[in-house]
Structures are given as structure tokens and as C-alpha cells.
Design a protein around this motif. Structure first.
Motif, PDB file in Angstrom:
ATOM      1  N   LEU A 257       0.827  -1.206   0.000  1.00 49.82           N
ATOM      2  CA  LEU A 257       0.000   0.000   0.000  1.00 49.82           C
ATOM      3  C   LEU A 257       0.865   1.261   0.000  1.00 49.82           C
ATOM      4  O   LEU A 257       0.554   2.245  -0.663  1.00 49.82           O
ATOM      5  N   ALA A 258       1.944   1.228   0.768  1.00 48.46           N
ATOM      6  CA  ALA A 258       2.826   2.401   0.834  1.00 48.46           C
ATOM      7  C   ALA A 258       3.490   2.672  -0.507  1.00 48.46           C
ATOM      8  O   ALA A 258       3.700   3.831  -0.891  1.00 48.46           O
ATOM      9  N   ARG A 259       3.813   1.611  -1.250  1.00 46.27           N
ATOM     10  CA  ARG A 259       4.511   1.757  -2.526  1.00 46.27           C
ATOM     11  C   ARG A 259       3.555   1.852  -3.727  1.00 46.27           C
ATOM     12  O   ARG A 259       4.004   2.096  -4.836  1.00 46.27           O
ATOM     13  N   SER A 260       2.254   1.577  -3.483  1.00 44.85           N
ATOM     14  CA  SER A 260       1.305   1.422  -4.595  1.00 44.85           C
ATOM     15  C   SER A 260       1.830   0.386  -5.588  1.00 44.85           C
ATOM     16  O   SER A 260       1.750   0.551  -6.804  1.00 44.85           O
ATOM     17  N   SER A 261       2.346  -0.698  -5.040  1.00 41.41           N
ATOM     18  CA  SER A 261       2.971  -1.749  -5.840  1.00 41.41           C
ATOM     19  C   SER A 261       2.534  -3.109  -5.337  1.00 41.41           C
ATOM     20  O   SER A 261       2.503  -3.358  -4.120  1.00 41.41           O
ATOM     21  N   ALA A 262       2.250  -4.013  -6.271  1.00 41.47           N
ATOM     22  CA  ALA A 262       1.813  -5.361  -5.907  1.00 41.47           C
ATOM     23  C   ALA A 262       2.976  -6.260  -5.505  1.00 41.47           C
ATOM     24  O   ALA A 262       2.762  -7.309  -4.899  1.00 41.47           O
ATOM     25  N   GLU A 263       4.207  -5.875  -5.819  1.00 39.67           N
ATOM     26  CA  GLU A 263       5.353  -6.771  -5.635  1.00 39.67           C
ATOM     27  C   GLU A 263       5.468  -7.342  -4.219  1.00 39.67           C
ATOM     28  O   GLU A 263       5.706  -8.548  -4.057  1.00 39.67           O
TER      29      GLU A 263
END
Length: 494
Positions: free
Chosen positions: A267-273
Motif C-alpha cells: 500500500l505504501a509503494r502502490s505496488s503489488a510486488e
């Protein structure tokens, strides 16, 4: 009771039904229709036992009784009966790693060296390094795991607060007492248990009997539960999970802190990784066992499983002010304020949890975007009363967070079990999109969630059979699929 296919709603009897006279077990009973409206089919009831209530009821004086602040045993029985009438199963907390210093066992143990309860606790002549508890859980509040007792003339160990002395759970009489507690609540209609502080108890059991590194304790506990599921608080990395499951004869469900930590990094990165990484490292659970997933629990958001740099990222994004942090490792905020009170983003976070393999948990108030109160000390900031006026307002408003979360939960339950080990975490070439392909007997379901505020267009390698759920109106899915900012979409595919 099986956990497969269930959705759990977590309730604190001190705050769920409202402040003052409305609080308590009878107040929970009168609000059960809301739990069903959200779509959950299992009620997790936080501690309601006799307690001085220095730690939200986790400091227990009588494991068999109901605190007067919450009502009577008759009120508890009425609550369980009403839950079962509504087809709600009931899970209660099993808090037996420690007691309150006010517990009769501890009072007897400290006053009389010859007391049969002296060996119920962990004592030492002097503070020393301990193989079971390396450091205080609440650093900054407690500076040692040892506290001196004037009556006993010795130090007792406490992993948590100094008013919560640790039990020697490997002691035969303690194990008999724990089994008696479990049987008592089963006799009152309970369907399962959320087991507190599991790793500490396993390590303590190994001191008494090193067989299976102490995991025999969980097998023995499962025998006492006689088929009722045990949901274990296991704040450790995924490599340890197989030992906690055993061959399906120990814990039934593991509260997966590893995935929860990486969810907030995502959530913090807006990334699914980070979530893809978490799921690919998650061991397959034995048949009949599963993982439990949630957004916010009832105390701090503990980020101790992240690396230092990852934890700094999450802190910077969601707790930039020191007053928002707890114990040097966590965050004492509710979900909605962390996500800027953006209904789209909060609903997207719920969509992630409802999409993950295992069993989702909804904590009271998260379905309406409740806030926190940072003027309150410590973890009390996230333990505020349920805002029923907000429920009434959102009930009447299409597109509200409550309506979105309810839609997600109902649709999730309608799909039946989404089992760990039967799900592929996918990368689409769009870093912000989490893809989860669930393999099911009646055909696969593809769940996609966009963690960013930007619209994305995806090319699919699957034939789409049907749209099951979406955050908004989209064009019918074909080989290409559009997801709006913070959008989500569930599809039946070939």
C-alpha cells in the motif's frame, strides 16, 4: 466448525455496541444483525473475562467467568444462542500465556513458597537472559522481562506488561488447567478459539519437554479442543508456519502477520510486488488448515517482520508523526486515516484482503472507515467505540464504504473456500496491479486489484466467462481489461 469459506467479524465487547450502558455482551447480541448485514458468518469476540482491565481484558483473573462490566454468564449464553440462530459461529480468545498479577494463582504463588501455584509461573533469583523471551514485547514501556516481587523475594518473568506474569505452560498442572478452560467454553457453545501469544507458549513448553521443539504443546491443545478450530497468533516469518500446522493436528489457522506486514508495504509503494512476494513464500497449509488475513487488528500495526528500510517506508507513508507510532516498530492508527480517508483506496484495501487465499477478518468499524483518537495513550487510540450514527448514514447511501465492503464480503462468501496452495500470484507487467488466480472445482476466478490512483489497461491470457464483481461500471471484459484508479475486478475465466 470448518474455517474454509468463512469470513470473520472481530468485536470488542467493551466498544462494539457503544459507550456506557450499551456496552457489554447484551449490547453485542442486539447488534448482531449488523454483522450479518456486512456478510460475515463468524463472530470473533475479544476477551470478556474477569479482569482488572489494565490491558483491554488480556490480563485475566478468572478464565472461567464473565466480567461484570460485560454482563453475566447468562448474557454470554444468550449471545451464543442468538449467534447460532443467525447462523453465526462464535470464536473467543484463549489467553493462557500469562495471567494478571491479581489472579488467585499468582497471589498464592507470591505469598507462600510452598504454594502448589509457585511452579505455575517463571521465577528467577536474579534477572538473566532468557531463551524463551529475548526482550520485552512493549519496549519503551517495559525495560526488562523481569520484575521483582517483594512478597516472593524473587523475580518473575513477563513477556508483556509487568502486571501480566508468564505462566509455565509446560507444567502438567497448568496444561490440565488450560484444557479445563477450553472444555468449559466448549460446554457453553463456543465454536473455536483465537489463541494468544502462541510462539511464546511453544518455546516455554520446550523448556519442560524439548520434544518437537515444544510444538507438542499445540497438539495437546488441539486434542483438548476436540475438533474446534484453533486460530493462532503467530507473529513470525513463513518458514516457521509448517511447524505450527503440523500434519493438520496443531493450529487450524495461522494469523498471517508476514502477509499483513507486506500488504502495508504494498500500500505504501502502490505496488503489488510485496504481496506477490508474500504469497509466493507462503507454505501450502495442510488439508483442513488455512491462513487468516486482516487489515487492522485490535492494537498496534506491528511491522517487526519488515526490514528496517521497509519499515521506514511504511512509517513515512502512514505514520509520519512520532505520536502515530508505537514501541518503535508499529503504528497506532486505524486504516481509513492512514489511507487519507479516501473511500476508493480504503475499499481497494478491503478488496485485497477479501481476495487473498485463506479466511478474511473484518474488524469492527473498518467497514465504515472509522477513525482513531491519537489523544488516547498507546493502543487505546484504535479501541474507540463503534460509530453507529456512521453506520446509519452509510446504510442509506449507495456507493458508501459500508455498501462496498458488504458487497465484497457477500460475494467472497458466495465463492466458497479460496484455499492456500490453490492460488497463483500474477504479475501483469503493470506493477500496481495485484492478480490472484484461484483454482477452484467449478472453474478458476481471477481477482485483480489496482493499488495506484492511475487507470491501467491489461492484456489477459484468459478467456473471460463472466464479471463477478467490480468497483464501478466497466466495459465487458475481453482480452483487454481496464481498471480505474484504486479499482478492483473479479472475473470467472477459462
Amino acid at each position: 466448525m470448518t474455517l474454509d469459506g468463512r469470513v470473520i467479524y472481530q468485536v470488542d465487547p467493551a466498544t462494539f455496541s457503544g459507550p456506557g450502558a450499551d456496552a457489554g455482551l447484551d449490547g453485542v447480541r442486539r447488534r448482531l444483525e449488523h454483522v450479518r448485514a456486512v456478510g460475515a458468518d463468524t463472530l470473533w469476540l475479544q476477551p470478556f473475562y474477569v479482569s482488572p482491565y489494565r490491558d483491554a481484558g488480556y490480563d485475566i483473573v478468572d478464565h472461567h467467568g464473565v466480567s461484570q462490566r460485560f454482563g453475566t454468564m447468562a448474557d454470554f449464553d444468550d449471545l451464543v444462542e442468538r449467534c447460532h440462530q443467525l447462523d453465526l459461529r462464535v470464536v473467543v480468545g484463549l489467553v493462557v500465556q500469562h495471567t494478571s498479577t491479581d489472579h488467585p494463582w499468582f497471589r498464592s504463588a507470591r505469598d507462600d513458597p510452598a504454594s502448589p501455584y509457585r511452579d505455575f509461573y517463571v521465577w528467577a533469583a536474579e534477572p538473566h537472559d532468557d531463551e524463551v523471551v529475548k526482550k520485552p514485547v512493549f519496549q519503551g514501556v517495559e525495560d526488562s522481562i523481569w520484575a521483582y516481587d517483594d512478597h516472593a523475594g524473587r523475580y518473575y518473568r513477563h513477556a508483556f506488561y509487568r502486571h501480566q506474569p508468564d505462566l509455565d505452560v509446560g507444567h502438567p498442572r497448568i496444561r490440565e488447567a488450560i484444557a479445563g478452560i477450553v472444555r468449559h467454553w466448549l460446554d457453553h457453545g463456543v465454536d473455536g478459539f483465537r489463541v494468544d501469544a502462541v510462539p511464546h507458549m511453544v518455546r516455554q513448553a520446550a523448556v519442560t519437554d524439548s520434544r518437537d521443539d515444544g510444538f507438542w504443546f499445540l497438539s495437546e491443545l488441539a486434542d483438548a479442543a476436540d475438533g474446534a478450530p484453533l486460530l493462532g497468533e503467530v507473529d513470525e516469518g513463513p518458514s516457521t508456519y509448517p511447524e505450527y500446522f503440523g500434519n493438520g493436528d496443531r493450529l487450524t489457522g495461522i494469523l498471517d502477520f508476514w502477509t499483513n506486514n507486506l500488504l502495508f508495504l504494498a500500500l505504501a509503494r502502490s505496488s503489488a510486488e510485496p504481496l506477490v512476494r508474500a504469497l509466493r513464500a507462503q507454505p501450502t497449509s495442510p488439508e483442513g488448515c488455512t491462513y487468516l488475513n486482516w487489515l487492522r487488528n485490535h492494537d498496534e500495526l506491528n511491522l517487526s517482520l519488515l526490514s528496517d528500510s521497509e519499515r521506514d517506508e511504511v512509517m513515512a507513508a502512514f505514520a509520519p508523526d512520532e505520536t502515530m507510532r508505537a514501541f518503535g516498530r508499529g503504528i497506532r492508527r486505524r486504516l481509513a486515516p492512514m489511507l487519507g480517508d479516501d473511500v476508493r483506496r480504503v475499499a481497494m484495501a478491503h478488496a485485497i484482503v477479501q481476495s487473498l487465499p485463506g479466511v478474511p477478518i473484518v474488524r469492527y468499524g473498518e467497514e465504515i472507515g472509522m477513525g482513531d483518537d491519537l489523544s488516547l495513550p498507546g493502543r487505546e487510540a484504535v479501541r474507540t467505540p463503534m460509530e453507529w450514527s456512521k453506520v446509519e448514514e452509510q446504510d442509506l447511501r449507495p456507493g458508501s464504504l459500508l455498501s462496498r465492503v458488504s458487497q465484497l464480503v457477500h460475494r467472497r462468501r458466495g465463492l466458497g473456500p479460496l484455499r492456500p496452495g490453490h492460488c497463483d500470484a500474477l504479475s501483469f507487467g503493470a506493477d500496481a496491479v495485484l492478480g490472484l488466480l484461484h483454482h477452484r472445482a467449478d472453474g478458476p476466478v481471477l481477482m485483480m486489484i489496482n493499488l495506484s490512483d492511475d487507470q491501467v489497461c491489461l492484456e489477459l491470457e484468459y478467456d473471460v466467462r463472466a464479471d463477478l464483481l467490480a468497483d464501478r461500471e466497466y466495459e465487458p471484459a475481453g482480452s483487454g481489461v481496464v481498471l480505474g484508479g484504486y479499482g478492483y475486478r473479479w472475473l470467472r475465466v477459462r
